[in-house]
Design a protein around this motif. Structure first.
Motif, PDB file in Angstrom:
ATOM      1  N   LYS A 428      34.664  27.000  21.788  1.00 19.59           N
ATOM      2  CA  LYS A 428      33.564  26.941  22.969  1.00 19.59           C
ATOM      3  C   LYS A 428      32.858  27.811  22.652  1.00 19.59           C
ATOM      4  O   LYS A 428      33.201  28.891  21.496  1.00 19.59           O
ATOM      5  N   LYS A 429      31.740  28.635  22.828  1.00 19.09           N
ATOM      6  CA  LYS A 429      30.619  29.566  22.660  1.00 19.09           C
ATOM      7  C   LYS A 429      30.466  30.456  24.454  1.00 19.09           C
ATOM      8  O   LYS A 429      31.095  29.677  25.134  1.00 19.09           O
ATOM      9  N   PRO A 430      30.680  31.359  24.127  1.00 20.91           N
ATOM     10  CA  PRO A 430      30.857  32.218  23.403  1.00 20.91           C
ATOM     11  C   PRO A 430      32.371  32.477  22.460  1.00 20.91           C
ATOM     12  O   PRO A 430      32.826  32.747  23.919  1.00 20.91           O
ATOM     13  N   LYS A 431      32.599  32.096  21.655  1.00 29.49           N
ATOM     14  CA  LYS A 431      33.885  32.315  20.496  1.00 29.49           C
ATOM     15  C   LYS A 431      34.551  33.981  21.713  1.00 29.49           C
ATOM     16  O   LYS A 431      35.860  33.741  21.998  1.00 29.49           O
ATOM     17  N   ILE A 432      33.633  35.328  21.667  1.00 29.21           N
ATOM     18  CA  ILE A 432      34.851  36.219  22.119  1.00 29.21           C
ATOM     19  C   ILE A 432      35.405  36.325  23.903  1.00 29.21           C
ATOM     20  O   ILE A 432      35.966  36.567  23.832  1.00 29.21           O
ATOM     21  N   ARG A 433      34.424  35.332  24.292  1.00 30.94           N
ATOM     22  CA  ARG A 433      35.317  35.209  25.790  1.00 30.94           C
ATOM     23  C   ARG A 433      36.689  34.696  25.647  1.00 30.94           C
ATOM     24  O   ARG A 433      37.725  34.646  25.869  1.00 30.94           O
ATOM     25  N   ALA A 434      37.196  34.392  23.763  1.00 33.60           N
ATOM     26  CA  ALA A 434      38.675  33.689  24.238  1.00 33.60           C
ATOM     27  C   ALA A 434      39.961  35.458  23.867  1.00 33.60           C
ATOM     28  O   ALA A 434      40.826  34.689  24.516  1.00 33.60           O
ATOM     29  N   PHE A 435      38.849  36.080  23.824  1.00 30.75           N
ATOM     30  CA  PHE A 435      39.958  37.147  23.735  1.00 30.75           C
ATOM     31  C   PHE A 435      40.290  38.025  24.762  1.00 30.75           C
ATOM     32  O   PHE A 435      41.081  38.125  25.427  1.00 30.75           O
ATOM     33  N   ALA A 436      39.870  37.571  25.811  1.00 36.15           N
ATOM     34  CA  ALA A 436      39.962  37.587  27.200  1.00 36.15           C
ATOM     35  C   ALA A 436      42.002  37.129  27.781  1.00 36.15           C
ATOM     36  O   ALA A 436      42.626  37.741  27.993  1.00 36.15           O
ATOM     37  N   GLN A 437      42.072  36.055  26.834  1.00 40.94           N
ATOM     38  CA  GLN A 437      43.582  35.000  26.401  1.00 40.94           C
ATOM     39  C   GLN A 437      44.234  35.756  26.014  1.00 40.94           C
ATOM     40  O   GLN A 437      44.937  36.445  26.909  1.00 40.94           O
ATOM     41  N   LEU A 438      44.108  36.396  24.680  1.00 42.01           N
ATOM     42  CA  LEU A 438      45.004  37.821  24.783  1.00 42.01           C
ATOM     43  C   LEU A 438      44.841  38.949  25.759  1.00 42.01           C
ATOM     44  O   LEU A 438      46.449  39.372  24.983  1.00 42.01           O
ATOM     45  N   GLY A 439      44.212  39.314  26.212  1.00 43.13           N
ATOM     46  CA  GLY A 439      44.367  40.123  26.894  1.00 43.13           C
ATOM     47  C   GLY A 439      45.598  39.508  27.660  1.00 43.13           C
ATOM     48  O   GLY A 439      46.288  40.417  28.383  1.00 43.13           O
ATOM     49  N   TRP A 440      45.335  38.155  28.655  1.00 44.58           N
ATOM     50  CA  TRP A 440      46.161  38.020  29.559  1.00 44.58           C
ATOM     51  C   TRP A 440      47.570  38.238  28.788  1.00 44.58           C
ATOM     52  O   TRP A 440      48.925  37.993  29.018  1.00 44.58           O
ATOM     53  N   LEU A 441      48.062  37.460  27.686  1.00 44.05           N
ATOM     54  CA  LEU A 441      49.261  37.478  26.738  1.00 44.05           C
ATOM     55  C   LEU A 441      48.832  38.456  27.116  1.00 44.05           C
ATOM     56  O   LEU A 441      50.572  38.633  26.859  1.00 44.05           O
ATOM     57  N   SER A 442      49.195  39.774  26.239  1.00 43.05           N
ATOM     58  CA  SER A 442      49.971  40.887  26.279  1.00 43.05           C
ATOM     59  C   SER A 442      49.939  41.497  27.696  1.00 43.05           C
ATOM     60  O   SER A 442      51.415  42.460  27.763  1.00 43.05           O
ATOM     61  N   MET A 443      49.469  40.879  28.771  1.00 44.69           N
ATOM     62  CA  MET A 443      49.652  41.976  30.278  1.00 44.69           C
ATOM     63  C   MET A 443      51.624  40.751  30.398  1.00 44.69           C
ATOM     64  O   MET A 443      52.132  41.065  30.854  1.00 44.69           O
ATOM     65  N   VAL A 444      51.625  39.247  30.074  1.00 43.04           N
ATOM     66  CA  VAL A 444      52.563  38.549  30.656  1.00 43.04           C
ATOM     67  C   VAL A 444      53.842  39.248  29.750  1.00 43.04           C
ATOM     68  O   VAL A 444      54.650  39.733  29.865  1.00 43.04           O
ATOM     69  N   LEU A 445      53.033  39.811  28.611  1.00 50.03           N
ATOM     70  CA  LEU A 445      54.347  40.255  27.451  1.00 50.03           C
ATOM     71  C   LEU A 445      54.701  41.337  28.245  1.00 50.03           C
ATOM     72  O   LEU A 445      55.780  41.240  27.829  1.00 50.03           O
ATOM     73  N   GLY A 446      53.792  42.278  28.705  1.00 52.26           N
ATOM     74  CA  GLY A 446      54.171  43.816  29.110  1.00 52.26           C
ATOM     75  C   GLY A 446      54.950  43.616  30.634  1.00 52.26           C
ATOM     76  O   GLY A 446      55.980  44.403  30.957  1.00 52.26           O
ATOM     77  N   LEU A 447      54.366  42.568  31.166  1.00 53.01           N
ATOM     78  CA  LEU A 447      55.325  42.506  32.847  1.00 53.01           C
ATOM     79  C   LEU A 447      56.931  41.697  32.274  1.00 53.01           C
ATOM     80  O   LEU A 447      57.547  41.804  33.299  1.00 53.01           O
ATOM     81  N   PHE A 448      57.432  40.870  30.755  1.00 52.10           N
ATOM     82  CA  PHE A 448      58.265  40.609  31.345  1.00 52.10           C
ATOM     83  C   PHE A 448      59.508  41.539  30.874  1.00 52.10           C
ATOM     84  O   PHE A 448      60.313  42.238  31.235  1.00 52.10           O
ATOM     85  N   TYR A 449      58.785  43.051  30.296  1.00 54.51           N
ATOM     86  CA  TYR A 449      59.992  44.078  30.156  1.00 54.51           C
ATOM     87  C   TYR A 449      59.725  44.568  31.760  1.00 54.51           C
ATOM     88  O   TYR A 449      60.840  44.925  32.012  1.00 54.51           O
ATOM     89  N   LEU A 450      58.757  44.813  32.651  1.00 52.32           N
ATOM     90  CA  LEU A 450      59.112  45.499  33.664  1.00 52.32           C
ATOM     91  C   LEU A 450      59.646  44.724  34.402  1.00 52.32           C
ATOM     92  O   LEU A 450      60.455  44.839  35.362  1.00 52.32           O
ATOM     93  N   VAL A 451      59.133  43.282  34.581  1.00 57.38           N
ATOM     94  CA  VAL A 451      60.462  42.412  35.215  1.00 57.38           C
ATOM     95  C   VAL A 451      62.017  42.379  35.231  1.00 57.38           C
ATOM     96  O   VAL A 451      62.460  42.927  35.852  1.00 57.38           O
ATOM     97  N   LEU A 452      62.512  42.925  33.997  1.00 55.33           N
ATOM     98  CA  LEU A 452      63.180  42.958  33.016  1.00 55.33           C
ATOM     99  C   LEU A 452      63.753  45.215  33.604  1.00 55.33           C
ATOM    100  O   LEU A 452      65.313  44.461  33.881  1.00 55.33           O
ATOM    101  N   ASN A 453      63.151  45.684  33.606  1.00 55.21           N
ATOM    102  CA  ASN A 453      63.745  47.406  34.347  1.00 55.21           C
ATOM    103  C   ASN A 453      63.909  46.965  35.531  1.00 55.21           C
ATOM    104  O   ASN A 453      64.463  46.959  36.390  1.00 55.21           O
ATOM    105  N   LEU A 454      62.807  46.455  36.723  1.00 57.67           N
ATOM    106  CA  LEU A 454      63.235  45.610  38.312  1.00 57.67           C
ATOM    107  C   LEU A 454      63.820  45.155  38.216  1.00 57.67           C
ATOM    108  O   LEU A 454      64.677  45.615  39.408  1.00 57.67           O
ATOM    109  N   VAL A 455      63.672  43.864  37.817  1.00 55.82           N
ATOM    110  CA  VAL A 455      64.943  42.672  38.499  1.00 55.82           C
ATOM    111  C   VAL A 455      66.562  42.956  37.797  1.00 55.82           C
ATOM    112  O   VAL A 455      67.480  42.201  39.180  1.00 55.82           O
TER     113      VAL A 455
END
Length: 603
Positions: A428-455
């Motif tokens: 789609k256009k603008p293609k740059i918007r797609a990088f927000a999904q990489l941001g969400w992917l990064s947060m999901v992976l980072g939150l995985f470690y937080l979940v392991l640490n807390l739970v």
């Protein structure tokens, strides 16, 4: 899908719609027809529907009922007349029953006697008195006790014109005697039984009425389209949608039948139907979507593949018992076999059940869970299949490992959603918007470690430094690229303006990963309930009574556990796909199923 506009003339519209029905591939945009014939058809359809509802669905259909359409309609009218007669008779029984209850305390007497006495100047009145009222009435002249209970006195009094009733409750005699009332009730019930016997006989024709109802639905649909077409003078037209690969076919049909046709791409405001087509191996998940009634929107993704993969895993972990898996597997295999023999096709639902139960057997085998029995789990052949690190009868560490697996599954599941979103946004256009999904992917992976640490265990699963950077970097990427619409600076400002929404969504992502622990919790509950029933059964002794009691407990207990497990699959296994996963995909499930106008096949 392609948008289609078909044009014909007022005089040829019925013939054109008939040709379109025979073609059978155009999904017609909703129309609102009108006219006396349409209303009459709807009334007839409703009449047949009521008759079908009245007749028993379990009756044999030998002979198939009346052969002609008109005879079937007459049958439906007769059924409805008889059903209405039953309702009238039932109302009579209820009314006379109430009257009977009022008369019973007074006994069986002829009300005409009271009327005759009144003609002769003797006004006899009947009262129900409380104990206190009865004492006060002891001095009343011409008072005759009829019947006495602990709290009520039933009396007859000759009213000489000076009677002071003082709030007494008077009973007005019925028009008929108690014996006559009971006779009427008996007669009405006899008539109801006789009519019901007739309806039971007529139930053999229920299948024919069902087929007639299908015909009437088709007639209503046809008339609704014919009378609901848009018109411009003598020209009439309708709109619809057709799969793109069928565009040439409908062009040919329109040309052969003298119809005008326009084929375009759908507009944004069009409610385009969704046609989901998958290979056979993936389409076995369709019965679940059918049960849920969920359809992806036209512009949404088809998640059938991932739904099937993860639902199979979730089903196995929630049921969690290889013995239970075998119980599900047997009807699945038998259903596939019998369906193949009867129709020549293997029932999709049975294939799905076989896949799900097979996954359950595998998971139960590697966790050493067979009907919640440790005795079975310790048998050498079964123990050889068990992986100690996730054994149900293992140590606390095995429970921690299964929780860890749940969080890994959740992280993978949600990560797939954002990777898929990234690939979609790149087109789609603008293609740059797609990088927000990489941001969400990064947060999901980072939150995985937080979940392991807390739970799980903070010492065993410390937060790595890079996970903090993943969270901060991911959040920054969402702010920078999530609201881009062409002007980078405006997009950044807009993204920062939505800080609160983005922050709350990130917290939601954290809870979504934790949500996958339900797989462990429900699976553990299934095992513990099975163990409890096994313990109850083993404590009843070895005599005949104890053995019979043990068998009953095992059958009822494990049967209940199986039913609860199946319910848990619907509540939890489906939820993780339809809410958590689909939520991260941005799906709203607002689609309309592709339903082409065609002549429905009747059974």
């Amino acid at each position: 899908m392609k948008k289609v506009v078909l044009v014909t003339t007022e005089t040829r519209k019925s013939d054109s719609i008939a040709k379109l029905r025979d073609f059978g591939l155009l999904h017609i945009e909703q129309l609102a027809g009108s006219g006396e014939r349409l209303e009459e058809l709807k009334k007839t359809r409703d009449m047949v529907d009521r008759a079908i509802f009245t007749l028993s669905p379990d009756a044999s259909e030998e002979g198939g009922g009346p052969s002609s359409f008109d005879a079937a309609l007459e049958l439906a009218r007769r059924v409805n007349r008889q059903a209405e007669r039953i309702r009238e008779l039932s109302d009579d029984v209820e009314r006379f029953d109430r009257e009977r209850e009022q008369v019973v305390p007074w006994g069986d007497f002829d009300p005409l006697v009271i009327a005759e006495l009144k003609k002769r100047g003797i006004a006899l009145r009947l009262f129900e008195l409380s104990a206190d009222q009865a004492k006060a009435a002891a001095t009343v002249k011409n008072l005759f006790p009829v019947r006495t209970t602990k709290s009520v006195r039933y009396v007859a009094v000759v009213d000489d014109g000076n009677l002071d009733i003082g709030g007494w409750k008077e009973f007005l005699p019925p028009e008929t005697s108690l014996s006559e009332i009971e006779g009427v009730i008996k007669d009405r019930r006899s008539q109801i039984a006789h009519i019901q016997e007739e309806l039971d006989r007529l139930s053999a024709s229920r299948g024919r009425l069902v087929r007639v109802l299908d015909e009437l639905n088709g007639m209503v649909q046809f008339e609704n389209i014919v009378t609901g077409m848009h018109s411009e003078g003598t020209i009439v037209y309708l709109k619809g949608f057709i799969p793109e690969k069928r565009s040439e076919a409908i062009k040919k049909m329109a040309t052969e039948n003298g119809m005008g046709i326009i084929i375009t791409n759908p507009d944004d405001e069009d409610q385009v139907p969704t046609l989901v087509e998958n290979p056979k191996a993936i389409s076995i998940i369709q019965p679940v979507f059918g049960m849920l009634g969920t359809i992806p929107g036209y512009h949404e993704r088809d998640i059938s593949l991932f739904f099937l993969i993860f639902f199979s895993i979730f089903f196995a972990m929630i049921i969690g018992d290889a013995g239970y898996g075998l119980i599900f597997l047997i009807p699945g295999l038998l259903g596939m076999r019998s369906g193949k023999k009867k129709t020549g096709k293997v029932p999709t639902a049975m294939v799905l059940l076989t896949v799900l139960s097979s996954c359950t057997v595998v998971w139960g085998a590697i966790t050493g869970t067979w009907f919640g029995s440790q005795f079975l789990a310790d048998l050498p052949p079964i123990k050889a299949l068990t992986i100690p690190a996730i054994a149900s009868f293992g140590s606390e560490e095995s429970s921690q490992m299964i929780k860890f697996i749940c969080f890994v599954l959740g992280t993978i599941h949600l990560s797939i959603a954002h990777i898929w979103n990234f690939m979609t946004e790149l087109r789609k256009k603008p293609k740059i918007r797609a990088f927000a999904q990489l941001g969400w992917l990064s947060m999901v992976l980072g939150l995985f470690y937080l979940v392991l640490n807390l739970v799980l265990d903070a010492e065993k699963f410390p937060m790595p430094t890079y996970s903090i950077y993943m969270l901060i970097g991911g959040l920054a990427a969402v702010f920078l690229f999530g609201q881009q619409e062409g002007n980078f600076i405006k997009g950044v400002i807009k993204g920062i303006g939505g800080f609160l929404t983005t922050f709350l969504d990130s917290i939601s992502a954290f809870s979504d990963i934790i949500s996958y622990i339900r797989l462990f919790a429900v699976g553990l509950a299934t095992v513990e309930i099975a163990k409890s029933f096994n313990a109850m059964a083993s404590g009843l002794g070895n005599d005949v009574v104890g053995i019979i009691g043990s068998v009953l407990i095992l059958l009822l207990g494990h049967g209940l556990n199986l039913a609860m497990g199946a319910l848990s699959v619907i509540v939890h296994g489906i939820r993780l796909n339809v809410l958590e996963f689909s939520g991260h995909l941005g799906m709203e499930w607002t689609g309309v199923a592709y339903d082409p106008f065609r002549k429905k096949e009747t059974k």
